[in-house]
Each structure stands twice: as C-alpha cells, then as structure tokens.
Design an enzyme around this catalytic site. Structure first.
Site, PDB file in Angstrom:
ATOM      1  CG  ASP A  44      31.059  51.200  30.396  1.00  0.00           C
ATOM      2  OD1 ASP A  44      32.242  50.922  30.125  1.00  0.00           O
ATOM      3  OD2 ASP A  44      30.638  51.295  31.563  1.00  0.00           O
ATOM      4  CG  ASN A  46      34.202  48.443  24.102  1.00  0.00           C
ATOM      5  OD1 ASN A  46      33.019  48.194  23.893  1.00  0.00           O
ATOM      6  ND2 ASN A  46      34.828  49.478  23.558  1.00  0.00           N
ATOM      7  NE  ARG A  57      40.490  46.987  29.664  1.00  0.00           N
ATOM      8  CZ  ARG A  57      39.287  47.199  30.206  1.00  0.00           C
ATOM      9  NH1 ARG A  57      38.717  46.282  30.952  1.00  0.00           N
ATOM     10  NH2 ARG A  57      38.663  48.349  30.026  1.00  0.00           N
ATOM     11  CG  HIS A  61      38.788  48.940  23.522  1.00  0.00           C
ATOM     12  ND1 HIS A  61      37.743  49.417  24.284  1.00  0.00           N
ATOM     13  CD2 HIS A  61      39.849  48.843  24.372  1.00  0.00           C
ATOM     14  CE1 HIS A  61      38.151  49.604  25.533  1.00  0.00           C
ATOM     15  NE2 HIS A  61      39.426  49.259  25.613  1.00  0.00           N
ATOM     16  CB  SER A  89      36.316  59.845  29.880  1.00  0.00           C
ATOM     17  OG  SER A  89      37.185  59.080  30.701  1.00  0.00           O
ATOM     18  CG  LEU A 155      23.587  60.931  12.033  1.00  0.00           C
ATOM     19  CD1 LEU A 155      22.480  61.058  13.088  1.00  0.00           C
ATOM     20  CD2 LEU A 155      23.975  59.458  11.888  1.00  0.00           C
ATOM     21  CD  GLU A 231      13.090  61.377  30.320  1.00  0.00           C
ATOM     22  OE1 GLU A 231      13.134  60.381  31.060  1.00  0.00           O
ATOM     23  OE2 GLU A 231      12.549  62.451  30.644  1.00  0.00           O
TER      24      GLU A 231
HETATM   25  C1  IPE Z   1      33.005  56.062  30.455  1.00  0.00           C
HETATM   26  O1  IPE Z   1      33.289  54.727  30.706  1.00  0.00           O
HETATM   27  C2  IPE Z   1      33.846  56.584  29.325  1.00  0.00           C
HETATM   28  C3  IPE Z   1      33.564  56.047  27.997  1.00  0.00           C
HETATM   29  C4  IPE Z   1      32.620  55.205  27.694  1.00  0.00           C
HETATM   30  C5  IPE Z   1      34.396  56.572  26.949  1.00  0.00           C
HETATM   31  P1  IPE Z   1      34.348  54.269  31.812  1.00  0.00           P
HETATM   32  O2  IPE Z   1      34.369  52.796  31.726  1.00  0.00           O
HETATM   33  O3  IPE Z   1      35.616  54.997  31.641  1.00  0.00           O
HETATM   34  O4  IPE Z   1      33.643  54.778  33.147  1.00  0.00           O
HETATM   35  P2  IPE Z   1      33.805  54.284  34.654  1.00  0.00           P
HETATM   36  O5  IPE Z   1      35.253  54.312  34.987  1.00  0.00           O
HETATM   37  O6  IPE Z   1      33.250  52.898  34.728  1.00  0.00           O
HETATM   38  O7  IPE Z   1      32.985  55.251  35.449  1.00  0.00           O
HETATM   39  C1  IPE Z   2      34.202  51.439  27.112  1.00  0.00           C
HETATM   40  O1  IPE Z   2      34.477  50.137  27.486  1.00  0.00           O
HETATM   41  C2  IPE Z   2      35.216  51.999  26.142  1.00  0.00           C
HETATM   42  C3  IPE Z   2      36.089  53.042  26.705  1.00  0.00           C
HETATM   43  C4  IPE Z   2      36.021  53.555  27.894  1.00  0.00           C
HETATM   44  C5  IPE Z   2      37.148  53.530  25.833  1.00  0.00           C
HETATM   45  P1  IPE Z   2      35.408  49.837  28.737  1.00  0.00           P
HETATM   46  O2  IPE Z   2      36.816  49.722  28.281  1.00  0.00           O
HETATM   47  O3  IPE Z   2      35.177  50.837  29.803  1.00  0.00           O
HETATM   48  O4  IPE Z   2      34.849  48.414  29.174  1.00  0.00           O
HETATM   49  P2  IPE Z   2      34.646  47.889  30.645  1.00  0.00           P
HETATM   50  O5  IPE Z   2      33.785  48.877  31.376  1.00  0.00           O
HETATM   51  O6  IPE Z   2      35.994  47.755  31.266  1.00  0.00           O
HETATM   52  O7  IPE Z   2      33.955  46.573  30.464  1.00  0.00           O
HETATM   53 MG    MG Z   3      33.895  50.899  31.386  1.00  0.00          MG
END
Ligand code: IPE
Ligand code: IPE
Ligand code: MG
Length: 266
Positions: A44, A46, A57, A61, A89, A155, A231
């Site tokens: 999370d 990016n 954004r 990624h 997700s 792995l 954990e």
């Molecule tokens: C969870 O992150 C999904 C992935 C890392 C793929 P999100 O950024 O989508 O989650 P929320 O919305 O902050 O809960």
């Molecule tokens: C996680 O980074 C990657 C995916 C959910 C695909 P985010 O895109 O959720 O980044 P933030 O949370 O907005 O910083």
């Molecule tokens: Mg996120």
C-alpha cells in the site's frame, strides 16, 4: 516443503530463538535465517508516494513494481518459502477507470517482462482471486506463467489479483454446496479442512506474518480466513520505498513475537 495440512501447533511456530541473527540488509550475500515460512504483504502507498512528488498515481504503481522485484529477490536469502502479494482487490474496481486500466497494463508488462527471470530464479508463481473479470490476454499470461513455473521450489510467489477474502469464502461455500447437492458429500463432512480446500489458497500454508506498508492498519479484505493466527506488522514505509532494509526491519519485528495459538505460553 510445508503444506497446509501440516501441524500448525504452537510448538511448531513458536517464537524463534533469540540467538537467531537478524537478516542482513544490503545487496550482498544475506544470511539465510529461519525466516517466517510464509510472508504476505499488503502493498500500500503507491498513490501517496506519487502525490508527494506531484506525479500521477500511476507513476507510484510503476515504482511499486521495482519494490516487488526487490522483495521477491530477497526472500530466498531470508529463509522465506512463500510470499503472497496483494496487487488488486475486488474493491479496487471502484477506482477511476484510467487508474484501473493503467494497473491492468502494468500487470501485462510485468508478466511479459518478468516471467523468464522468475522462472530462472526458481520461483513458482500462482495467482489467487477470480481471474474472470480480467482482460483475456492477461488471464492467458497468468495461466501460462503458472504452468511454466509449476515445478519450481525455491520460492512460491502468490499474486492476489481481483482477490477479496469475502468473495473467496462465498466462492468456497458455493463449491461445497454444489458438492452436497450432487450427493458427493454430506453437510456433516463440512469442516475447516473441507472449506480450506476450496479457497484460492488451497495448498498454501497460512501466512505467518502479514505486513502492510504505508502505515495503514487494516486488512482491507485480504486473506480473512488465513489470517486467523498471522502476526501483523504495519510498516511506515510507502510501498515504492519498501526495500530490503525495510523488509528486514519488518521481519525483525516479527522475530520478537510470541505465537501462542490460544494456548498458554511455553
Ligand atoms: C488494499 O489497499 C489493496 C491492495 C494493496 C491491493 P487499498 O488501498 O485498496 O485499501 P483501502 O481502500 O485503503 O482500505
Ligand atoms: C496500493 O497503493 C496499490 C493498489 C491498491 C493497487 P494505493 O494505490 O492504494 O496507494 P495509496 O493508498 O492511495 O497511497
Ligand atoms: Mg491504498
């Protein structure tokens, strides 16, 4: 290699001896410790990484893919046998169409560019989640990578794409119901192992450690069943900044945990 049906009692997974050396950081040879066998990561941050630099954004990624490469490479040295990565997700479809299609394109490029290298490194790749809504060419690449790497044992990397823990349990329940309706099993045969076998993670051990980067402290529908005794470590780094050193720091935090599985500490 440990399978899902193996004993997961407290004795097996007790906290590791204090004499274990911490995983070394840096690019050089890393001491193979008895790392947690299965580490799952919610990648999370990016978007925030990109926003902080006034970049789109998608640039975040893109940089996130570099972190994926670095962490996958680090795992065998750290004694990790299974790595599970949350890439997309079931809720991420709610994002703007440009971001979703940009992410799909990044998956496509990742699969094209990294497949041969992953295979050379002895990585078995599998995907968890429902592939059906994904673009057909990506589905084909996913199947082909699973097939070509299926005999690798160094792995196992599981990539969660269009994955949601709740959808996974609904899917498993449907499959069990269909078996009961077909007379292949009776309701009393439905136990934890029967349900576990219908999950996308069938054959994988439960994660010992779940790391979420970016400081957020929630599971966001990740591995809800499998996380029962995992954990949790919430790492402050945004995913594009999550390198070997940050990974080693998260593993060191796991190292100090005492896993009891509901029993009395030994
Ligand atoms: C969870 O992150 C999904 C992935 C890392 C793929 P999100 O950024 O989508 O989650 P929320 O919305 O902050 O809960
Ligand atoms: C996680 O980074 C990657 C995916 C959910 C695909 P985010 O895109 O959720 O980044 P933030 O949370 O907005 O910083
Ligand atoms: Mg996120």
């Amino acid at each position: 290699m440990r399978r899902i049906d193996d004993d997961t009692s407290a004795s097996q997974n007790q906290a590791r001896s204090g004499s274990d050396q911490l995983p070394c950081a840096g690019k050089g040879p890393v001491l193979a410790t008895a790392g947690p066998p299965h580490v799952a990561i919610i990648m999370d941050g990016n978007g925030r990484w990109a926003s902080a630099r006034k970049l789109p954004r998608l640039a975040g990624h893109r940089r996130g893919v570099d972190s994926v490469r670095a962490i996958v490479e680090a795992c065998p040295d750290l004694g990790i046998e299974y790595l599970t990565l949350y890439a997309f997700s079931t809720e991420n479809w709610k994002r703007p169409m440009t971001e979703v299609s940009g992410l799909m394109h990044l998956f496509r490029i990742y699969l094209q560019r990294e497949s041969a290298q992953l295979n050379r490194e002895g990585v078995r790749v599998r995907f968890i989640g429902d592939p059906m809504p994904l673009p057909p060419d990506i589905q084909r690449m996913m199947r082909s990578l699973e097939e070509t790497t299926r005999h690798n044992v160094r792995l196992t990397v599981s990539i969660a794409i269009n994955y949601g823990g709740r959808a996974e349990m609904v899917n498993a329940t449907r499959r069990l119901a269909a078996k009961v309706a077909a007379g292949e099993m009776s309701p009393v045969d439905i136990d934890e192992n029967a349900l576990r076998r219908e999950l996308f993670t069938e054959g994988l051990p439960d994660p010992d450690l779940i790391i979420r980067t970016s400081g957020e402290q929630r599971l966001s529908n990740f591995l809800l069943w499998q996380a029962a005794y995992s954990e949790l470590v919430f790492a402050p780094e945004l995913w594009p900044d999550f390198d070997r050193e940050a990974f080693a720091r998260s593993l060191a935090r796991y190292d100090g945990r005492n896993r009891r599985y509901g029993a009395v500490a030994g």
